[in-house]
Each structure stands twice: as C-alpha cells, then as structure tokens.
Design an enzyme around this catalytic site. Structure first.
Site, PDB file in Angstrom:
ATOM      1  N   THR A  13     -10.667  99.726  17.481  1.00 20.80           N
ATOM      2  CA  THR A  13     -11.064 100.346  16.204  1.00 20.80           C
ATOM      3  C   THR A  13     -10.227  99.819  15.044  1.00 20.80           C
ATOM      4  O   THR A  13     -10.758  99.407  14.008  1.00 20.80           O
ATOM      5  CB  THR A  13     -10.865 101.873  16.307  1.00 20.80           C
ATOM      6  OG1 THR A  13     -11.490 102.312  17.495  1.00 20.80           O
ATOM      7  CG2 THR A  13     -11.444 102.594  15.127  1.00 20.80           C
ATOM      8  N   VAL A  14      -8.913  99.835  15.205  1.00 21.13           N
ATOM      9  CA  VAL A  14      -8.049  99.457  14.080  1.00 21.13           C
ATOM     10  C   VAL A  14      -8.066  97.945  13.871  1.00 21.13           C
ATOM     11  O   VAL A  14      -8.149  97.464  12.728  1.00 21.13           O
ATOM     12  CB  VAL A  14      -6.598  99.959  14.308  1.00 21.13           C
ATOM     13  CG1 VAL A  14      -5.718  99.585  13.124  1.00 21.13           C
ATOM     14  CG2 VAL A  14      -6.586 101.465  14.522  1.00 21.13           C
ATOM     15  N   VAL A 133       2.510 106.168  11.395  1.00 26.73           N
ATOM     16  CA  VAL A 133       2.683 107.597  11.097  1.00 26.73           C
ATOM     17  C   VAL A 133       1.575 108.059  10.165  1.00 26.73           C
ATOM     18  O   VAL A 133       1.442 107.559   9.045  1.00 26.73           O
ATOM     19  CB  VAL A 133       4.049 107.865  10.424  1.00 26.73           C
ATOM     20  CG1 VAL A 133       4.210 109.356  10.170  1.00 26.73           C
ATOM     21  CG2 VAL A 133       5.180 107.338  11.273  1.00 26.73           C
ATOM     22  N   GLY A 188     -16.397 112.855  20.267  1.00 25.54           N
ATOM     23  CA  GLY A 188     -15.577 111.649  20.156  1.00 25.54           C
ATOM     24  C   GLY A 188     -14.345 111.832  19.287  1.00 25.54           C
ATOM     25  O   GLY A 188     -13.660 110.876  18.934  1.00 25.54           O
ATOM     26  N   GLU A 191      -9.620 112.275  22.753  1.00 26.48           N
ATOM     27  CA  GLU A 191      -9.637 111.287  23.838  1.00 26.48           C
ATOM     28  C   GLU A 191     -10.103 111.951  25.135  1.00 26.48           C
ATOM     29  O   GLU A 191      -9.951 113.161  25.306  1.00 26.48           O
ATOM     30  CB  GLU A 191      -8.210 110.766  24.088  1.00 26.48           C
ATOM     31  CG  GLU A 191      -7.521 110.192  22.875  1.00 26.48           C
ATOM     32  CD  GLU A 191      -7.959 108.776  22.566  1.00 26.48           C
ATOM     33  OE1 GLU A 191      -8.611 108.158  23.426  1.00 26.48           O
ATOM     34  OE2 GLU A 191      -7.665 108.313  21.458  1.00 26.48           O
ATOM     35  N   ASP A 202       2.240 112.930  20.745  1.00 26.98           N
ATOM     36  CA  ASP A 202       1.858 112.062  19.631  1.00 26.98           C
ATOM     37  C   ASP A 202       2.513 112.542  18.326  1.00 26.98           C
ATOM     38  O   ASP A 202       3.043 111.739  17.554  1.00 26.98           O
ATOM     39  CB  ASP A 202       0.328 112.047  19.500  1.00 26.98           C
ATOM     40  CG  ASP A 202      -0.142 111.185  18.346  1.00 26.98           C
ATOM     41  OD1 ASP A 202      -0.050 109.947  18.460  1.00 26.98           O
ATOM     42  OD2 ASP A 202      -0.584 111.737  17.317  1.00 26.98           O
ATOM     43  N   LYS A 206       5.620 110.506  15.983  1.00 29.81           N
ATOM     44  CA  LYS A 206       5.616 110.307  14.531  1.00 29.81           C
ATOM     45  C   LYS A 206       6.815 111.000  13.898  1.00 29.81           C
ATOM     46  O   LYS A 206       7.437 110.479  12.961  1.00 29.81           O
ATOM     47  CB  LYS A 206       4.297 110.826  13.961  1.00 29.81           C
ATOM     48  CG  LYS A 206       3.098 110.010  14.473  1.00 29.81           C
ATOM     49  CD  LYS A 206       1.776 110.712  14.278  1.00 29.81           C
ATOM     50  CE  LYS A 206       0.632 109.930  14.913  1.00 29.81           C
ATOM     51  NZ  LYS A 206      -0.621 110.663  15.005  1.00 29.81           N
TER      52      LYS A 206
HETATM   53  N1  HSE Z   1      -4.681 110.634  18.271  1.00 30.79           N
HETATM   54  C1  HSE Z   1      -4.110 110.811  16.976  1.00 30.79           C
HETATM   55  C2  HSE Z   1      -4.694 112.053  16.314  1.00 30.79           C
HETATM   56  C3  HSE Z   1      -4.287 109.642  16.052  1.00 30.79           C
HETATM   57  O1  HSE Z   1      -5.488 112.772  16.917  1.00 30.79           O
HETATM   58  O2  HSE Z   1      -4.324 112.307  15.186  1.00 30.79           O
HETATM   59  C4  HSE Z   1      -3.427 108.491  16.423  1.00 30.79           C
HETATM   60  O3  HSE Z   1      -2.095 108.838  16.463  1.00 30.79           O
END
Ligand code: HSE
Length: 438
Positions: A13-14, A133, A188, A191, A202, A206
């Site tokens: 994606t990125v 971040v 979607g 994940e 996650d 950050k």
């Molecule tokens: N999976 C992260 C989120 C985005 O749901 O914000 C990528 O760090």
C-alpha cells in the site's frame, strides 16, 4: 544538480503510494527541493503481482540487500516492515554502504532505533522516519524542528486507528469489542491478525519513538507499560458516557522526578476535551512544551496517500541536504532512558466490580479503599429497580458497582483491588481504567 536516486523496497500500500505521489508531483517537488527525486530501483517479493502502478521503467531487484548496496541508488526507502529480519538487514546494509535510509518501520525503530541511528551517524547519512509515527501527521519534524526551542514535558495521543475505530464504534453502536473487531476486519480496517493493534504494541512502538524525540533520551520500548483494549466492555463505555467521559487507547510519555513514565492503556478522557472528539480511524498527537503551551495535531494515521506524503517529506529533506541525527541529538549525547515505574503513577481511577449481593459486600469494598487512603468521588451500584424489593440471593447475577476515585496512586489502587479480590465478594477480576484530565 544531479537527481536524488531512490530505491523502494516493498511495493504494498505505502510503496505504491510513494510511486504514485512521485509520478503526480515530481515536478513541483523538484522545484521545491532544487533537484529531482527519481526512482531508479524497486524491489518486492513477487515481481508478477498485479499492481495499480507501472513498475516496468525501474530496475527490478529480487533482493532488497542487493538494491541497498547498488550504485544505482542514493537512498533506500524501506517499506517492508517487521521489527527485524530482512527489513533490518537491508537498512543496515544501506547505511554501511553510505546510502541514506527513509523508513516507515516503527517496530524496527522501537526495537533497534539506537543502534541504527548510531550506524547512520558513523556513515554520515540520514535515517529518516516521519511516516513511522501517526502516518500522515508531521509530528517527527514538529518535534525535531518547530519545537526545538521548548522543553517538552509531555507527549501523548491516539496513535492507532484500528483501536480508535473499535472504541468509537463501541461508543456509537453499543456493540461488544469482539463484534466491532469482526466488523472492522470485514471492512478491511483491521488486520486479519489484529494482535499488534488491539494489544497496544503498535501504539507503544510509536510512543517509544516520540518519547526519545521529545525528551532527548535513548529509545526504550521495553520499559513501556502496556495494556490493550480487549478488556473494554459495553458496560465500561456506557458508564464512562454517563460520567462524562470517553474511553480512548492513549500512549502517554511524561517526565517526572522519577524519570520518564511511558504507558499505553485505555484511558477515560473528559468528553469536552478535543482528544475525546477524535473518532474513527483518525490519529492525534498532543505535545506540551514550556513555551509553546499545548499543541494537538490531528489527521490520518495510516493509508497509502497520507503515509506516502510523510515518506516523501523525508526524501525532500535529503534532496535539500538537510541531514540531521535520527533522534535529533547525536546518539552519544542522548541521555539514557530512566524508567518511572507505573506503580508511582498518580491520577484518578475508574473501577468496575461485579459484586455478589451479600450483606457486608459494599462495606468491605469501601473499607479496603479507605485502608489505602483512597477517597471516592462517586460510587454507583447499578441495580435494576425491580430487584429493590427482592431478597438478596448469593447465587444471583452479580451486580455491577462503578467507582470513581479522587487522585491517588497506582500502588494504592492495586493494593486495594488485591484486598477486595481476596475478600471474595466479587465474581470476576476488577476492571480498572485510568482517568486523564489532560
Ligand atoms: N495499524 C496501524 C493503525 C497503522 O491501525 O493505526 C500502522 O501503524
């Protein structure tokens, strides 16, 4: 000036977002930077996978390490992900080969940021990570550049869109965590394996990066106190709303006399505050500086276009010749991280207990709180009206009791809850959510 030649490792994606951005805005970017930024190499696992961008004009590499060392690139853009493995290997190879690196890899930086920053310095190259971040929110540059004149006392925010979406939907629909997670996966937004999002890692990755940038200390992911959102129930969401709060998963890093408190946990925030209004998949980052005061940046924390915007801002810095230490200060001058233990945290608490309907239960709970000199702001036993005339029956469904405390300490709350559990009047583990006035 010669073009800046980049190799993109990872065409998900990125990665494809970066290719599209450079195709669309390449000329304007060259004007702004005084030189063009050109993709020369690309690398991904599957060359033949259908993609919505044409990669046939770029040199193809099957191996990101070979591309990282190739003389055809000046910058490696690492968009593979993962806290170690091939992402780490190819970044190290690029830095040692004297190539700049741009990455969106928060997990890698949280775990290995200090060593990678040192390697970049030794090789006189940049290690830039604006996209790591909060996706499109330009917080790394804000901390590094715009707030350079401030002492930062606290940085906090909502850094995970998946959790914010789930909590927002639980709030608006009254559904359970499990039901909203399943819906988010169908759409979607979450994940297939949501562990890193919903269990808080996650957010913690950050936070570790922001905390280092804000306080000039080494990155210390392992010292973060971590709780995810799986334990939040509709009863908590409803009780919070009745009391004038919203529940958000926050990452908070603040300096105290004991060191740096870094914590990730569900938090009750007053619903009148701006952070309580940040809903859905949006992220926000708040910074408290001694001269600037309180700042809040709100925006998209993920997605192809916002994340590509941040990746390209890092490339623009390199094209302009702005090369700075990864965490603002050279690694040798970063202070060691000093962990302030969560037990020393002070604040208000929300407690929800499932209490057996027996004489003495409430008295015991109140006295356990008093023993720890915890003062209660409110206590509500949520009993259906019809049962007011019935006999207490020990086997009946336990009754929810919700308490809000005045400011106290984490160690006092934990001691009181341990004693309440040991007394045997409650039917399940107590729920405890920290309250932030912000
Ligand atoms: N999976 C992260 C989120 C985005 O749901 O914000 C990528 O760090």
């Amino acid at each position: 000036m010669k073009p800046l030649k980049i190799g993109v490792a990872g065409l998900g994606t990125v990665g494809t977002g970066v290719l599209r951005l450079l195709a669309e805005h390449g000329e304007a970017l060259a004007e702004r930077c005084g030189r063009s930024i050109e993709i020369t190499g690309v690398c991904a696992r599957d060359r033949d996978k259908p993609r919505d961008v044409d990669v046939s004009g770029f040199e193809w590499f099957d191996d990101p390490v070979t591309m990282a060392r190739s003389s055809s690139i000046d910058v490696l853009v690492e968009l593979i992900g993962g806290s170690d493995g091939i992402a780490q290997i190819c970044i190290e190879a690029a830095l040692v080969a004297g190539k700049h690196v741009v990455t969106a890899n928060k997990a890698l930086l949280a775990q290995h940021g200090n060593a990678l920053a040192r390697l970049a310095e030794e090789n006189l190259v940049a290690l830039n990570f604006e996209a790591a971040v909060a996706g499109g929110i330009p917080v790394v540059k804000t901390l590094r550049e715009s707030l350079a004149g401030n002492r930062i006392d606290r940085v906090y925010g909502i850094f995970n869109g998946t959790c914010n979406y789930i909590l927002s939907r639980m709030q608006s629909e009254g559904h359970t965590f499990e039901a909203v997670l399943a819906e988010a996966q169908r759409k979607g937004y979450a994940e297939a394996d949501p562990t890193f999002d919903v269990d808080g890692q996650d957010t913690a990755h950050k936070l570790a990066i922001l905390s280092s940038l804000a306080f000039g200390r080494e990155v210390s992911y392992d010292s973060i106190y971590l709780e995810g959102i799986r334990s939040i129930t509709p009863a908590d969401i409803e009780a919070a709303a009745e009391l004038g709060y919203r529940i958000k998963l926050l990452g908070v890093a603040e300096q105290s006399e004991q060191g740096v408190e870094q914590r990730v946990h569900p938090t009750m925030v007053p619903k009148s505050r701006a952070i309580a209004q940040v809903d859905g998949v949006a992220n926000c980052v708040a910074v408290c500086g001694d001269f600037v005061g309180d700042l809040m940046l709100v925006g998209p924390g993920a997605g192809a276009k916002p994340t590509a915007s941040s990746v390209v801002s890092d490339l623009a810095d390199i094209a302009r010749g702005f090369i700075h230490p990864a965490f603002t200060i050279p690694t040798a001058r970063l202070q060691p991280h000093v962990k302030a233990e969560i037990r020393g945290h002070a604040g208000g608490y929300y407690i929800r207990l499932s209490v057996h309907d027996r004489p003495g239960a409430m008295a015991s709970i109140a006295s356990r709180m008093a023993e720890q000199t915890i003062s209660l702001d409110s206590i509500v036993q949520k009993r259906p009206l019809a049962s007011a005339l019935s006999e207490p029956v020990e086997e009946s469904t336990p009754i929810p009791v919700v308490m809000i405390t005045h400011r106290t300490t984490e160690s006092a709350i934990r001691a009181a809850l341990d004693a309440i559990e040991a007394d045997g009047y409650i039917s399940e583990k107590p729920q405890m959510i920290r309250i932030e006035k912000l």
